[in-house]
Scaffold this active site. Structure first.
Site, mmCIF file in Angstrom:
data_model
loop_
_atom_site.group_PDB
_atom_site.id
_atom_site.type_symbol
_atom_site.label_atom_id
_atom_site.label_comp_id
_atom_site.label_asym_id
_atom_site.label_seq_id
_atom_site.Cartn_x
_atom_site.Cartn_y
_atom_site.Cartn_z
ATOM 1 N N CYS A 208 -123.595 18.592 28.738
ATOM 2 C CA CYS A 208 -124.349 19.172 29.854
ATOM 3 C C CYS A 208 -124.554 20.675 29.700
ATOM 4 C CB CYS A 208 -123.651 18.861 31.171
ATOM 5 S SG CYS A 208 -123.859 17.136 31.674
ATOM 6 N N ASP B 46 -130.532 16.993 44.234
ATOM 7 C CA ASP B 46 -129.466 16.003 44.325
ATOM 8 C C ASP B 46 -129.310 15.260 43.000
ATOM 9 O OD1 ASP B 46 -127.444 14.490 45.559
ATOM 10 O OD2 ASP B 46 -128.550 14.417 47.439
ATOM 11 N N ASP B 47 -128.297 14.394 42.941
ATOM 12 C CA ASP B 47 -127.925 13.766 41.674
ATOM 13 C C ASP B 47 -128.868 12.653 41.237
ATOM 14 O OD1 ASP B 47 -125.272 15.146 41.178
ATOM 15 O OD2 ASP B 47 -124.956 14.358 43.186
ATOM 16 N N THR C 213 -136.578 4.317 22.021
ATOM 17 C CA THR C 213 -136.045 5.059 20.879
ATOM 18 C C THR C 213 -137.142 5.862 20.212
ATOM 19 O OG1 THR C 213 -136.443 3.203 19.374
ATOM 20 C CG2 THR C 213 -134.283 3.304 20.428
ATOM 21 N N ASP D 49 -121.671 15.457 41.940
ATOM 22 C CA ASP D 49 -120.748 15.573 40.810
ATOM 23 C C ASP D 49 -120.963 16.914 40.121
ATOM 24 O OD1 ASP D 49 -123.165 14.964 39.586
ATOM 25 O OD2 ASP D 49 -122.374 13.389 38.306
#
Length: 352
Positions: free
Chosen positions: A20, A53-54, A144, A230
């Site tokens: 992150c 927000d998450d 992918t 989180d």
């Protein structure tokens, strides 16, 4: 012997930033989003981009709301299986942070096909699948591409009762703040890159980053839990600031109560920190008031980017013991009360 050793592959050598810590700096991100075009928001969209927000939440009916999120990044560790586990745990966390239950995932995969052996790529995917199995969800598809740097993550969907959505904007004055995991992942990952992290430190980092934030599901059932998020790339200060801004309140943190991973304090004092810590402070430092006793090292700890970090809970004082007991039952031994929400101008204050 693991695959990374067999092929003498250092995954982190392929990425300019890991985990992150790869996030766009908060100030830059705010400028980008400010220029995004407006679009009519359907009434069913319960949570969008308005408070950072998450995850997004869309009401399906009176009993169900759909949670949708995505997260991906470059390697934070060299072991491909561990990288896959960390990335998957981090992505699924956003569903738990909304108080939801994950139901399905899609894989997002970008790999330098001509540089990484296929079995190394396979190990990354297997690591992610193992965490999805722990969460009880399938990897039902994905996408992918051939890319310059290794990238892996998930799209994750979940369900929650519309009345039990836990936003990051609903904290109340007088709430206590509880942090579910100790800080220091960014510092440990920086030490790993410098070959300054021993086996015990690596084990602590992996244990922390691969622990699913499952308490979020049960926290949604507690009326005394008002807000939930989180702690990830913007560090504890950045995500506490999001709580404060969303509710129009002030978050007050106590540095002495903030749990830290083993070795993190010593490593930070040796100057082993991430570049993202400085970028985070530059992005939101004007809205943070540090007590005079807070040292530069402690500032770095508070801005340290967390990959797959802990839940940050804003709850009524009378719910604190219930929340801590819930964390303990789920194996989060370091969960701790670290501060409170108070009336005042939006921002964060940190006491020693």
């Amino acid at each position: 012997m693991n695959t990374a050793i067999e092929h003498d592959i250092k995954l982190t050598s392929f990425s300019h930033g890991g985990g992150c810590g790869c996030k766009i700096a908060p100030g830059v991100l705010a400028e980008i989003l400010k220029k995004s075009s407006g679009f009519p928001v359907p009434k069913e969209l319960m949570v969008g981009i308005e408070t950072a927000d998450d995850a997004a939440v869309y009401k399906l009916n009176d009993e169900q709301a759909l949670i949708a999120t995505t997260d991906f990044f470059m390697p934070i560790v060299d072991d491909p299986y561990d990288f896959g586990r960390i990335a998957a745990t981090n992505a699924i966390s956003d569903v738990y942070a909304m108080g939801g239950t994950p139901i399905m995932a899609l894989a997002l995969v970008g790999m330098p096909i001509n540089k990484l052996p296929l079995d190394v790529i396979g190990k990354i995917l297997q690591g992610g699948e193992s965490v999805c199995a722990q969460a009880g969800i399938p990897v039902a598809g994905g996408h992918t591409i051939d890319s310059v740097e290794p990238i892996y993550g998930l799209v994750v969907m979940g369900l929650v009762h519309p009345s039990k959505v836990k936003r990051n904007a609903d904290a109340r004055a007088g709430d206590k703040l509880i942090l579910g995991k100790p800080l220091g992942v960014g510092i440990l990952s920086a030490a790993l890159k410098k070959n300054a992290l021993d086996a015990a430190g690596y084990a602590a980092m992996i244990d922390n980053t691969t622990k699913l934030n499952k308490p979020g599901r049960s926290l949604s059932d507690l009326p005394g839990v008002h807000a939930l998020t989180d702690v990830t790339g913007f560090g504890l200060l950045g995500h506490a600031l999001e709580l404060a801004r969303g509710a129009g309140l002030r978050a007050r943190l106590n540095m002495s109560q903030v749990p830290l991973l083993p070795q993190v304090q010593n490593l930070a004092e040796q100057g082993i920190v991430t570049g993202a810590s400085g970028r985070n402070w530059s992005g939101y430092g004007n809205d943070v008031k540090l007590a005079d006793a807070i040292t530069p090292v402690q500032q770095m700890l508070l801005t340290d980017p967390q990959t797959s970090g802990g839940l940050l809970v804003s709850c009524a004082p009378e719910s604190v013991q219930e929340v801590l007991a819930l964390f303990a039952r789920e194996g989060f031994a370091h969960a701790a009360v670290i501060g409170e929400m108070t009336a005042g101008a939006s921002g964060v204050e940190v006491d020693a």
